[in-house]
Design a protein around this motif. Structure first.
Motif, mmCIF file in Angstrom:
data_model
loop_
_atom_site.group_PDB
_atom_site.id
_atom_site.type_symbol
_atom_site.label_atom_id
_atom_site.label_comp_id
_atom_site.label_asym_id
_atom_site.label_seq_id
_atom_site.Cartn_x
_atom_site.Cartn_y
_atom_site.Cartn_z
ATOM 1 N N VAL A 1 -4.097 1.804 -9.098
ATOM 2 C CA VAL A 1 -5.290 1.955 -8.273
ATOM 3 C C VAL A 1 -5.994 0.602 -8.172
ATOM 4 O O VAL A 1 -6.211 -0.072 -9.174
ATOM 5 C CB VAL A 1 -6.245 3.026 -8.853
ATOM 6 C CG1 VAL A 1 -7.529 3.096 -8.033
ATOM 7 C CG2 VAL A 1 -5.559 4.377 -8.881
ATOM 8 N N LYS A 2 -6.291 0.223 -6.941
ATOM 9 C CA LYS A 2 -6.940 -1.069 -6.662
ATOM 10 C C LYS A 2 -8.147 -0.803 -5.773
ATOM 11 O O LYS A 2 -8.086 0.003 -4.859
ATOM 12 C CB LYS A 2 -5.948 -1.994 -5.961
ATOM 13 C CG LYS A 2 -6.515 -3.331 -5.532
ATOM 14 C CD LYS A 2 -5.424 -4.167 -4.891
ATOM 15 C CE LYS A 2 -5.898 -5.471 -4.309
ATOM 16 N NZ LYS A 2 -6.730 -6.284 -5.126
ATOM 17 N N ALA B 1 4.215 6.550 -9.048
ATOM 18 C CA ALA B 1 2.771 6.278 -9.004
ATOM 19 C C ALA B 1 2.555 4.776 -8.965
ATOM 20 O O ALA B 1 3.295 4.007 -9.580
ATOM 21 C CB ALA B 1 2.091 6.883 -10.226
ATOM 22 N N GLY B 2 1.552 4.371 -8.233
ATOM 23 C CA GLY B 2 1.198 2.961 -8.161
ATOM 24 C C GLY B 2 -0.005 2.666 -9.042
ATOM 25 O O GLY B 2 -0.372 3.459 -9.910
ATOM 26 N N TYR C 1 1.406 -1.286 -5.108
ATOM 27 C CA TYR C 1 2.544 -1.659 -5.953
ATOM 28 C C TYR C 1 2.637 -3.168 -6.039
ATOM 29 O O TYR C 1 2.556 -3.865 -5.025
ATOM 30 C CB TYR C 1 3.850 -1.103 -5.369
ATOM 31 C CG TYR C 1 3.815 0.392 -5.236
ATOM 32 C CD1 TYR C 1 4.093 1.210 -6.319
ATOM 33 C CD2 TYR C 1 3.478 0.993 -4.025
ATOM 34 C CE1 TYR C 1 4.044 2.580 -6.203
ATOM 35 C CE2 TYR C 1 3.423 2.361 -3.903
ATOM 36 C CZ TYR C 1 3.699 3.149 -4.989
ATOM 37 O OH TYR C 1 3.635 4.514 -4.870
ATOM 38 N N ASP D 1 -10.831 2.794 -2.943
ATOM 39 C CA ASP D 1 -9.774 2.873 -3.949
ATOM 40 C C ASP D 1 -8.457 3.251 -3.283
ATOM 41 O O ASP D 1 -8.370 4.275 -2.594
ATOM 42 C CB ASP D 1 -10.120 3.907 -5.028
ATOM 43 C CG ASP D 1 -11.253 3.446 -5.930
ATOM 44 O OD1 ASP D 1 -11.493 2.225 -6.004
ATOM 45 O OD2 ASP D 1 -11.892 4.301 -6.556
ATOM 46 N N TYR E 1 0.830 -1.202 0.000
ATOM 47 C CA TYR E 1 0.000 0.000 0.000
ATOM 48 C C TYR E 1 0.869 1.259 0.000
ATOM 49 O O TYR E 1 1.770 1.381 0.834
ATOM 50 C CB TYR E 1 -0.861 0.062 1.273
ATOM 51 C CG TYR E 1 -1.995 -0.904 1.327
ATOM 52 C CD1 TYR E 1 -3.125 -0.728 0.547
ATOM 53 C CD2 TYR E 1 -1.966 -1.986 2.204
ATOM 54 C CE1 TYR E 1 -4.196 -1.604 0.618
ATOM 55 C CE2 TYR E 1 -3.028 -2.868 2.287
ATOM 56 C CZ TYR E 1 -4.139 -2.675 1.495
ATOM 57 O OH TYR E 1 -5.190 -3.540 1.574
ATOM 58 N N ARG E 2 0.561 2.188 -0.881
ATOM 59 C CA ARG E 2 1.295 3.454 -0.885
ATOM 60 C C ARG E 2 1.011 4.259 0.382
ATOM 61 O O ARG E 2 1.923 4.850 0.969
ATOM 62 C CB ARG E 2 0.950 4.278 -2.120
ATOM 63 C CG ARG E 2 1.725 5.595 -2.137
ATOM 64 C CD ARG E 2 1.420 6.462 -3.318
ATOM 65 N NE ARG E 2 2.261 7.649 -3.262
ATOM 66 C CZ ARG E 2 2.688 8.289 -4.304
ATOM 67 N NH1 ARG E 2 2.371 7.875 -5.507
ATOM 68 N NH2 ARG E 2 3.443 9.349 -4.165
ATOM 69 N N GLU F 1 -3.921 3.074 -3.715
ATOM 70 C CA GLU F 1 -2.799 2.947 -4.643
ATOM 71 C C GLU F 1 -1.860 1.870 -4.100
ATOM 72 O O GLU F 1 -1.490 1.909 -2.919
ATOM 73 C CB GLU F 1 -2.069 4.286 -4.745
ATOM 74 C CG GLU F 1 -1.266 4.455 -5.987
ATOM 75 C CD GLU F 1 -0.789 5.885 -6.168
ATOM 76 O OE1 GLU F 1 0.131 6.064 -6.981
ATOM 77 O OE2 GLU F 1 -1.308 6.796 -5.515
#
Length: 130
Positions: free
Chosen positions: A76-77, A73-74, A88, A84, A54-55, A86
């Motif tokens: 979006v999930k 930037a990651g 990786y 929502d 998680y960002r 971000e």
């Protein structure tokens, strides 16, 4: 549905990730390396297939004078608990510019990740001396 009594008992037991578990131990799911090269500290996570970071759970603190971390930037999930977010997959490299030269630099890193199969690990805290 799990009965309430059983759920309470499960919460009392520590999370166990044994060899035969379908989930990797956290240190294998998210392999972190930290190095200082020239005027930068680089933090790199190798993320196992089927896992993500998680960002918004990422925190980096360095001793000495430094600039803001450069975080790519990651993806979006949609998370069933957080909406929502971000995240990786595969790998993440964060670069922090440093302006001072020190004998030893202290780096404090906090991060959290999950397995796509449904397990979220507790936040991980690492202290590194470079």
């Amino acid at each position: 549905m799990i009965p309430v009594v059983l759920a309470d008992e499960l919460l009392k037991k520590p999370l166990s990730l044994e060899k035969d578990s379908e989930f990797l131990p956290v240190e294998q799911a998210f392999i972190l390396t930290v190095v200082e090269v020239d005027n930068e500290v680089k933090l790199h996570w190798q993320i196992a297939p089927g896992y993500y970071l998680y960002r918004q759970q990422l925190s980096i603190e360095l001793s000495g004078v430094h600039g803001d971390p450069v975080i790519p930037a990651g993806v979006v999930k949609r998370d069933e608990y957080f909406g929502d977010v971000e995240v990786y997959f595969k790998e993440l490299t964060v670069t922090v510019p440093v302006e001072d030269v020190v004998e030893q630099r202290h780096v404090s890193v906090t991060y959290q990740g999950c397995a796509e199969a449904g397990l979220c690990y507790p936040k991980q805290n690492h202290e590194v001396l470079l």
